[in-house]
Design a protein around this motif. Structure first.
Motif, mmCIF file in Angstrom:
data_model
loop_
_atom_site.group_PDB
_atom_site.id
_atom_site.type_symbol
_atom_site.label_atom_id
_atom_site.label_comp_id
_atom_site.label_asym_id
_atom_site.label_seq_id
_atom_site.Cartn_x
_atom_site.Cartn_y
_atom_site.Cartn_z
ATOM 1 N N ALA A 59 36.924 3.598 27.518
ATOM 2 C CA ALA A 59 36.955 2.982 26.184
ATOM 3 C C ALA A 59 37.486 3.965 25.143
ATOM 4 O O ALA A 59 38.269 3.598 24.263
ATOM 5 C CB ALA A 59 35.565 2.497 25.804
ATOM 6 N N LYS A 60 37.065 5.235 25.248
ATOM 7 C CA LYS A 60 37.541 6.257 24.302
ATOM 8 C C LYS A 60 39.055 6.420 24.402
ATOM 9 O O LYS A 60 39.757 6.507 23.390
ATOM 10 C CB LYS A 60 36.859 7.590 24.586
ATOM 11 C CG LYS A 60 35.384 7.649 24.211
ATOM 12 C CD LYS A 60 34.801 9.015 24.544
ATOM 13 C CE LYS A 60 33.315 9.072 24.203
ATOM 14 N NZ LYS A 60 32.725 10.400 24.562
ATOM 15 N N ARG A 61 39.552 6.447 25.636
ATOM 16 C CA ARG A 61 40.992 6.613 25.836
ATOM 17 C C ARG A 61 41.760 5.386 25.333
ATOM 18 O O ARG A 61 42.843 5.513 24.755
ATOM 19 C CB ARG A 61 41.294 6.843 27.318
ATOM 20 C CG ARG A 61 40.717 8.152 27.855
ATOM 21 C CD ARG A 61 41.084 8.357 29.320
ATOM 22 N NE ARG A 61 40.465 9.556 29.863
ATOM 23 C CZ ARG A 61 40.682 10.022 31.093
ATOM 24 N NH1 ARG A 61 41.524 9.379 31.911
ATOM 25 N NH2 ARG A 61 40.090 11.120 31.519
ATOM 26 N N CYS A 62 41.193 4.219 25.555
ATOM 27 C CA CYS A 62 41.834 2.983 25.090
ATOM 28 C C CYS A 62 41.881 2.943 23.560
ATOM 29 O O CYS A 62 42.893 2.547 22.963
ATOM 30 C CB CYS A 62 41.081 1.759 25.607
ATOM 31 S SG CYS A 62 41.327 1.445 27.381
ATOM 32 N N GLN A 63 40.778 3.336 22.926
ATOM 33 C CA GLN A 63 40.725 3.356 21.465
ATOM 34 C C GLN A 63 41.752 4.330 20.892
ATOM 35 O O GLN A 63 42.362 4.063 19.852
ATOM 36 C CB GLN A 63 39.317 3.723 21.001
ATOM 37 C CG GLN A 63 38.300 2.619 21.242
ATOM 38 C CD GLN A 63 36.860 3.085 21.075
ATOM 39 O OE1 GLN A 63 36.601 4.238 20.713
ATOM 40 N NE2 GLN A 63 35.922 2.196 21.353
ATOM 41 N N LYS A 64 41.942 5.457 21.588
ATOM 42 C CA LYS A 64 42.934 6.430 21.145
ATOM 43 C C LYS A 64 44.339 5.826 21.233
ATOM 44 O O LYS A 64 45.159 5.983 20.322
ATOM 45 C CB LYS A 64 42.847 7.691 21.998
ATOM 46 C CG LYS A 64 43.713 8.860 21.516
ATOM 47 C CD LYS A 64 43.437 10.106 22.343
ATOM 48 C CE LYS A 64 44.192 11.318 21.796
ATOM 49 N NZ LYS A 64 45.653 11.168 21.951
ATOM 50 N N CYS A 65 44.601 5.123 22.319
ATOM 51 C CA CYS A 65 45.899 4.456 22.478
ATOM 52 C C CYS A 65 46.097 3.377 21.414
ATOM 53 O O CYS A 65 47.189 3.245 20.849
ATOM 54 C CB CYS A 65 46.003 3.818 23.864
ATOM 55 S SG CYS A 65 46.217 5.002 25.214
ATOM 56 N N ASP A 66 45.030 2.619 21.146
ATOM 57 C CA ASP A 66 45.107 1.555 20.136
ATOM 58 C C ASP A 66 45.452 2.130 18.762
ATOM 59 O O ASP A 66 46.231 1.540 18.002
ATOM 60 C CB ASP A 66 43.773 0.805 20.040
ATOM 61 C CG ASP A 66 43.479 -0.014 21.287
ATOM 62 O OD1 ASP A 66 44.421 -0.259 22.072
ATOM 63 O OD2 ASP A 66 42.307 -0.403 21.476
ATOM 64 N N ALA A 67 44.859 3.285 18.454
ATOM 65 C CA ALA A 67 45.057 3.887 17.141
ATOM 66 C C ALA A 67 46.436 4.524 16.991
ATOM 67 O O ALA A 67 47.041 4.488 15.919
ATOM 68 C CB ALA A 67 43.973 4.936 16.877
#
Length: 259
Positions: A59-67
């Motif tokens: 989830a942390k990695r996905c949020q970083k990609c989203d941002a």
């Protein structure tokens, strides 16, 4: 910040998004300027939603990609995602995001490595991976660009319709105020014309009385004539005002008829 919910037809947006996902296999969802969802997700994959994003590190990695992601890009897990800004009147009002597709046949060994890094059961991760749509990179980029263009056109059309309607509503109110003011000016002008007529009659009577007085009324006769001239001039001014008000009324009526 422009609030898309105030003017966009969310049902129409959802329908376009669903049709896009059904036709292309790409996932999609729309968010507002604060990142809050405007629509329900279309064609979201279990690989992303039930495995990667439900994992704490994933989830942390996905949020970083989203941002950080912009345009069409590769996510940390090796899938292709996209993010297109929704621009209204030169201001970012939201975004249409999605993807969750593979640009080619996946290398299972790489995804086993990712599963081990995240602590996700490898077999479950690979089983979900096999359900992820595979599309060419050129097709993914073209599809994301197309969706972004369609959504931006829809949103800006709805925005302009809303702004135009608000302007028309304001114009209607202001025209009503103008009409009331013109009616009042017309009424007051008529009153002044009556006064001018009375002044003219008084001037004539004064001239008659001055004539009867002979030499003693000479000075008074001069005053009476000047008074008469003033009343005539006033009458002309009031008549012109009346004509101008009539002209403005005609213009307002024509303007009202075109709205």
């Amino acid at each position: 910040m422009i609030d898309l919910r105030k003017f966009i037809d969310l049902d129409a947006l959802q329908k376009i998004q669903d049709q896009f996902s059904e036709a292309t296999g790409l996932a999609a969802i729309a968010v507002d300027g604060e990142g809050k969802y405007l629509t329900k997700g279309s064609n979201f994959t279990d690989f992303c939603m039930k495995h990667t994003r439900k994992n704490e590190e994933g989830a942390k990695r996905c949020q970083k990609c989203d941002a950080e992601g912009s345009g069409t890009y590769y996510c940390h897990a090796g899938l292709m995602d996209f993010s297109t800004d929704i621009i209204v009147h030169g201001e970012k009002a939201g975004a249409i995001i999605g993807g969750q597709v593979l640009p080619g046949v996946p290398d299972e060994s790489k995804f086993r490595d990712i599963a081990r890094e995240l602590g996700i059961p490898e077999n479950d991760y690979l089983a979900a991976l096999k359900k992820v749509p595979v599309r060419s990179e050129s097709m993914i980029r073209a599809s994301a660009e197309m969706l972004g263009n369609v959504v931006n056109q829809l949103v800006n059309l709805e925005y302009m319709k809303t702004v135009t309607q608000k302007r028309n509503d304001i114009l209607d109110v202001e025209i009503e105020h103008i009409q009331k003011s013109l009616d009042e000016v017309t009424e007051k002008t008529r009153d002044l014309q009556k006064v001018a007529s009375m002044e003219n009659i008084l001037s004539i009577n004064a001239s008659i009385e001055a004539a009867r007085a002979g030499e003693a009324g000479v000075g008074f006769a001069v005053v009476a004539r000047e008074f008469g001239e003033i009343s005539k001039n006033s009458g002309g001014v009031y008549q012109r005002i009346h004509e101008l008000v009539g002209s403005i009324n005609t213009s307002v009526s024509k303007l009202t008829g075109t709205i």
